[in-house]
Design a protein around this motif. Sequence first.
Motif, PDB file in Angstrom:
ATOM      1  N   PRO A  41       0.798  -1.223   0.000  1.00 15.02           N
ATOM      2  CA  PRO A  41       0.000   0.000   0.000  1.00 15.02           C
ATOM      3  C   PRO A  41       0.837   1.284   0.000  1.00 15.02           C
ATOM      4  O   PRO A  41       0.306   2.370  -0.180  1.00 15.02           O
ATOM      5  N   TYR A  42       2.142   1.178   0.220  1.00 16.00           N
ATOM      6  CA  TYR A  42       3.022   2.342   0.275  1.00 16.00           C
ATOM      7  C   TYR A  42       3.719   2.612  -1.063  1.00 16.00           C
ATOM      8  O   TYR A  42       4.311   3.658  -1.244  1.00 16.00           O
ATOM      9  N   VAL A  43       3.686   1.645  -1.979  1.00 17.80           N
ATOM     10  CA  VAL A  43       4.370   1.766  -3.273  1.00 17.80           C
ATOM     11  C   VAL A  43       3.577   2.706  -4.170  1.00 17.80           C
ATOM     12  O   VAL A  43       2.360   2.568  -4.299  1.00 17.80           O
ATOM     13  N   PRO A  44       4.260   3.696  -4.811  1.00 22.01           N
ATOM     14  CA  PRO A  44       3.542   4.594  -5.725  1.00 22.01           C
ATOM     15  C   PRO A  44       2.790   3.813  -6.800  1.00 22.01           C
ATOM     16  O   PRO A  44       3.263   2.792  -7.287  1.00 22.01           O
ATOM     17  N   LYS A  45       1.615   4.326  -7.146  1.00 23.30           N
ATOM     18  CA  LYS A  45       0.783   3.590  -8.103  1.00 23.30           C
ATOM     19  C   LYS A  45       0.059   4.566  -9.017  1.00 23.30           C
ATOM     20  O   LYS A  45      -0.711   5.390  -8.566  1.00 23.30           O
ATOM     21  N   ARG A  46       0.353   4.457 -10.271  1.00 18.54           N
ATOM     22  CA  ARG A  46      -0.443   5.155 -11.278  1.00 18.54           C
ATOM     23  C   ARG A  46      -1.217   4.085 -12.038  1.00 18.54           C
ATOM     24  O   ARG A  46      -2.437   4.044 -11.995  1.00 18.54           O
ATOM     25  N   THR A  86       9.525   1.083   1.885  1.00 21.90           N
ATOM     26  CA  THR A  86       9.797   0.033   2.886  1.00 21.90           C
ATOM     27  C   THR A  86      10.138   0.640   4.233  1.00 21.90           C
ATOM     28  O   THR A  86       9.701   0.120   5.265  1.00 21.90           O
ATOM     29  N   GLU A  87      10.895   1.710   4.260  1.00 19.13           N
ATOM     30  CA  GLU A  87      11.233   2.344   5.535  1.00 19.13           C
ATOM     31  C   GLU A  87      10.004   2.918   6.229  1.00 19.13           C
ATOM     32  O   GLU A  87       9.837   2.785   7.446  1.00 19.13           O
ATOM     33  N   ARG A  88       9.136   3.547   5.449  1.00 19.11           N
ATOM     34  CA  ARG A  88       7.925   4.112   6.044  1.00 19.11           C
ATOM     35  C   ARG A  88       6.991   3.024   6.547  1.00 19.11           C
ATOM     36  O   ARG A  88       6.397   3.146   7.608  1.00 19.11           O
ATOM     37  N   MET A  89       6.891   1.930   5.779  1.00 18.58           N
ATOM     38  CA  MET A  89       6.072   0.805   6.236  1.00 18.58           C
ATOM     39  C   MET A  89       6.644   0.240   7.529  1.00 18.58           C
ATOM     40  O   MET A  89       5.909  -0.050   8.462  1.00 18.58           O
ATOM     41  N   TRP A  90       7.971   0.078   7.602  1.00 21.44           N
ATOM     42  CA  TRP A  90       8.597  -0.497   8.796  1.00 21.44           C
ATOM     43  C   TRP A  90       8.333   0.392  10.017  1.00 21.44           C
ATOM     44  O   TRP A  90       8.068  -0.116  11.102  1.00 21.44           O
ATOM     45  N   ALA A  91       8.388   1.707   9.838  1.00 19.04           N
ATOM     46  CA  ALA A  91       8.106   2.619  10.949  1.00 19.04           C
ATOM     47  C   ALA A  91       6.670   2.444  11.450  1.00 19.04           C
ATOM     48  O   ALA A  91       6.411   2.507  12.648  1.00 19.04           O
ATOM     49  N   ASP A  92       5.746   2.210  10.520  1.00 12.82           N
ATOM     50  CA  ASP A  92       4.338   2.051  10.891  1.00 12.82           C
ATOM     51  C   ASP A  92       4.006   0.650  11.402  1.00 12.82           C
ATOM     52  O   ASP A  92       3.202   0.501  12.324  1.00 12.82           O
ATOM     53  N   ARG A  93       4.594  -0.397  10.812  1.00 11.31           N
ATOM     54  CA  ARG A  93       4.131  -1.756  11.069  1.00 11.31           C
ATOM     55  C   ARG A  93       5.240  -2.742  11.419  1.00 11.31           C
ATOM     56  O   ARG A  93       5.026  -3.948  11.402  1.00 11.31           O
ATOM     57  N   GLY A  94       6.429  -2.260  11.748  1.00  9.53           N
ATOM     58  CA  GLY A  94       7.563  -3.123  12.050  1.00  9.53           C
ATOM     59  C   GLY A  94       7.313  -4.077  13.199  1.00  9.53           C
ATOM     60  O   GLY A  94       7.654  -5.263  13.136  1.00  9.53           O
ATOM     61  N   LYS A  95       6.706  -3.582  14.267  1.00  8.67           N
ATOM     62  CA  LYS A  95       6.435  -4.441  15.432  1.00  8.67           C
ATOM     63  C   LYS A  95       5.484  -5.577  15.066  1.00  8.67           C
ATOM     64  O   LYS A  95       5.629  -6.694  15.550  1.00  8.67           O
TER      65      LYS A  95
END
Length: 116
Positions: A41-46, A86-95
């Motif tokens: 859901p974090y990957v840019p999508k056109r 991936t970094e933003r996803m890890w910050a949100d959902r890493g745990k």
Amino acid sequence: MGARIRMQIDPADKILLKRSLNKNGEGQRFFTHEVRRLSDPYVPKRSGKLKNTAVETKTSITYNTPYARRQYYEHKGDGLRGSHWTERMWADRGKEIVRSVAAFCGCLLYTSPSPR
């Protein structure tokens, strides 16, 4: 009088293999898949081509488009979708990933109760 205790412990490699934690084992494959799945859901999508070209190996995720690198470092973003996904996803959902990998490998993790 003292007591004699004899312990026999399996070698480290056998313990790691039993828990799917050996190098490039099933635990690593599960971790990589979870990172790709939750990063989607974090990957840019056109058109969806970038996110749909993700190729997983045991230890990496590769996006096979000519513009993937530029999108990863320079995309301005729209909502969740943007650069450094991936970094933003890890910050949100890493745990959450750590808990799911631990459950997959059969490890118990203590999670402190949430404050009320």
